[in-house]
Design a protein around this motif. Structure first.
Motif, PDB file in Angstrom:
ATOM      1  N   SER A 110       0.673  -1.163  -0.044  1.00  0.00           N
ATOM      2  CA  SER A 110      -0.068  -0.124  -0.036  1.00  0.00           C
ATOM      3  C   SER A 110       0.796   1.287  -0.025  1.00  0.00           C
ATOM      4  CB  SER A 110      -0.809   0.174   1.058  1.00  0.00           C
ATOM      5  OG  SER A 110      -1.953   0.878   0.965  1.00  0.00           O
ATOM      6  N   TRP A 111       0.742   2.197   0.965  1.00  0.00           N
ATOM      7  CA  TRP A 111       1.480   3.344   1.204  1.00  0.00           C
ATOM      8  C   TRP A 111       3.015   2.937   1.148  1.00  0.00           C
ATOM      9  CZ3 TRP A 111       4.003   7.979   1.562  1.00  0.00           C
ATOM     10  CH2 TRP A 111       4.815   8.051   2.583  1.00  0.00           C
ATOM     11  N   GLY A 112       3.239   1.828   1.746  1.00  0.00           N
ATOM     12  CA  GLY A 112       4.874   1.196   1.592  1.00  0.00           C
ATOM     13  C   GLY A 112       4.987   1.101   0.345  1.00  0.00           C
ATOM     14  N   GLY A 113       4.356   0.589  -0.379  1.00  0.00           N
ATOM     15  CA  GLY A 113       4.814   0.225  -1.947  1.00  0.00           C
ATOM     16  C   GLY A 113       5.497   1.722  -2.679  1.00  0.00           C
ATOM     17  N   LEU A 114       4.588   2.764  -2.495  1.00  0.00           N
ATOM     18  CA  LEU A 114       5.126   4.056  -3.103  1.00  0.00           C
ATOM     19  C   LEU A 114       6.464   4.342  -2.447  1.00  0.00           C
ATOM     20  CD1 LEU A 114       1.685   4.448  -3.013  1.00  0.00           C
ATOM     21  CD2 LEU A 114       2.430   6.590  -4.074  1.00  0.00           C
ATOM     22  N   LEU A 115       6.538   4.185  -1.074  1.00  0.00           N
ATOM     23  CA  LEU A 115       7.666   4.498  -0.688  1.00  0.00           C
ATOM     24  C   LEU A 115       8.826   3.626  -1.031  1.00  0.00           C
ATOM     25  CD1 LEU A 115       8.305   6.456   1.868  1.00  0.00           C
ATOM     26  CD2 LEU A 115       8.131   4.534   3.464  1.00  0.00           C
ATOM     27  N   ALA A 116       8.520   2.457  -1.132  1.00  0.00           N
ATOM     28  CA  ALA A 116       9.595   1.462  -1.685  1.00  0.00           C
ATOM     29  C   ALA A 116      10.154   1.681  -3.060  1.00  0.00           C
ATOM     30  CB  ALA A 116       9.309   0.053  -1.753  1.00  0.00           C
ATOM     31  N   ALA A 117       9.274   2.068  -3.930  1.00  0.00           N
ATOM     32  CA  ALA A 117       9.389   2.287  -5.480  1.00  0.00           C
ATOM     33  C   ALA A 117      10.455   3.851  -5.640  1.00  0.00           C
ATOM     34  CB  ALA A 117       8.226   2.784  -6.022  1.00  0.00           C
TER      35      ALA A 117
END
Length: 299
Positions: A110-117
């Motif tokens: 979720s939000w962590g995916g944008l952060l990781a990207a």
């Protein structure tokens, strides 16, 4: 039942502290999987089942992002304190402090995916792979699709939601009950919700500081600082092998996820047919199998 942690504690992050737990032994031959939870303002709890990857040889790091869970809470921090850059800096700090920055894989949900990207787009030398799970590529895309999903709710539900959003009474029981109709369709379809998911939900409820500042009062009413933010522009800069995950009934609809598949070079997109926003809970056996297949492909 999740695998027991081999270590847990906190690391300093400026004047604050970031809570973490490690399962397995980092730097023992295979890259460490670092799990970035959603929210913003969520906790690691609902992702704890990923610790089972350690049984197959991949150490796993979970952590609570600043402001929630076991990390430092800052209920009086101003709204402009909570920025994506703050959490990118926290991630960099954690990787260094735990000495896993030389060999790691990021899993962002979720939000962590944008952060990781966003982290991956800077091409850090030690990053071996990236998994973006149930994450929109931008919040404008997310908001556009929320309108589509809201229109499909049972008659009267969206009217109730909009009434309270306009009146500023999103803390009412009537709003909560209507919100849960959406959540049960598009966030987690399991009944009852798994204990670890309830734990995370209650953590946000007990201290919504970060969630309210950056997101808003609900998943589909994003009025916080992230409402215009996204990572679409930096996706072509990602160089590591990338797996994209979403659920057929996900609040992160195909339209919000597609930029990862189309713009990250060589990205692979896996859709979980019987899941919404939490395939790791809704289809756990297949989820772990897909993760292990991806991690093995990195070798």
């Amino acid at each position: 039942m999740s695998t027991a942690p081999s270590a847990k504690g906190t690391v300093p992050f400026g004047e604050h502290r970031t809570w973490y737990r490690v399962t397995g032994t980092p730097n023992s031959g295979r890259p460490t999987v670092v799990a970035l939870h959603g929210g913003p303002g969520s906790t690691h709890d609902y992702l704890v089942g990923m610790a089972v990857l350690a049984e197959s040889g991949w150490p796993v790091v979970h952590y609570d992002q600043l402001g929630n869970g076991g990390s430092t809470h800052l209920p009086d921090a101003s709204t402009d304190f909570w920025t994506p850059q703050l959490f990118l800096d926290e991630l960099d700090n954690l990787l260094r402090r735990l000495d896993v920055d030389g060999d790691y894989v990021l899993f962002g949900q979720s939000w962590g995916g944008l952060l990781a990207a966003k982290h991956a787009s800077a091409r850090p030398a030690g990053l071996r792979g990236l998994v973006v799970a149930n994450a929109p590529a931008s919040y404008p895309l997310w908001l556009s699709e929320m309108r589509v999903l809201r229109d499909r709710l049972p008659p009267g539900v969206d009217d109730t939601l909009r009434k309270h959003e306009a009146a500023g009474t999103t803390d009412s029981k009537e709003y909560f009950d209507a919100m849960m109709v959406f959540y049960n369709r598009h966030v987690c379809t399991l009944r009852p919700w798994p204990r670890e998911f309830v734990a995370t939900f209650m953590e946000i409820y007990n201290d919504p500081t970060v969630y309210y500042a950056m997101n808003g009062p609900s998943e589909f009413h994003v009025i916080g600082s992230l409402r215009d933010w996204g990572v679409v522009d930096c996706l072509p800069d990602i160089e590591v092998p990338t797996l994209v995950i979403s659920g057929r009934h996900d609040e992160a609809t195909p339209a919000t996820v597609r930029p990862y598949a189309e713009l990250v070079p060589g990205a692979r997109w896996e859709i979980f047919e019987d899941s919404s926003h939490t395939p790791h809970l809704e289809e756990p056996e297949r989820f772990i199998a897909v993760m292990i297949e991806f991690l093995e492909s990195l070798e």
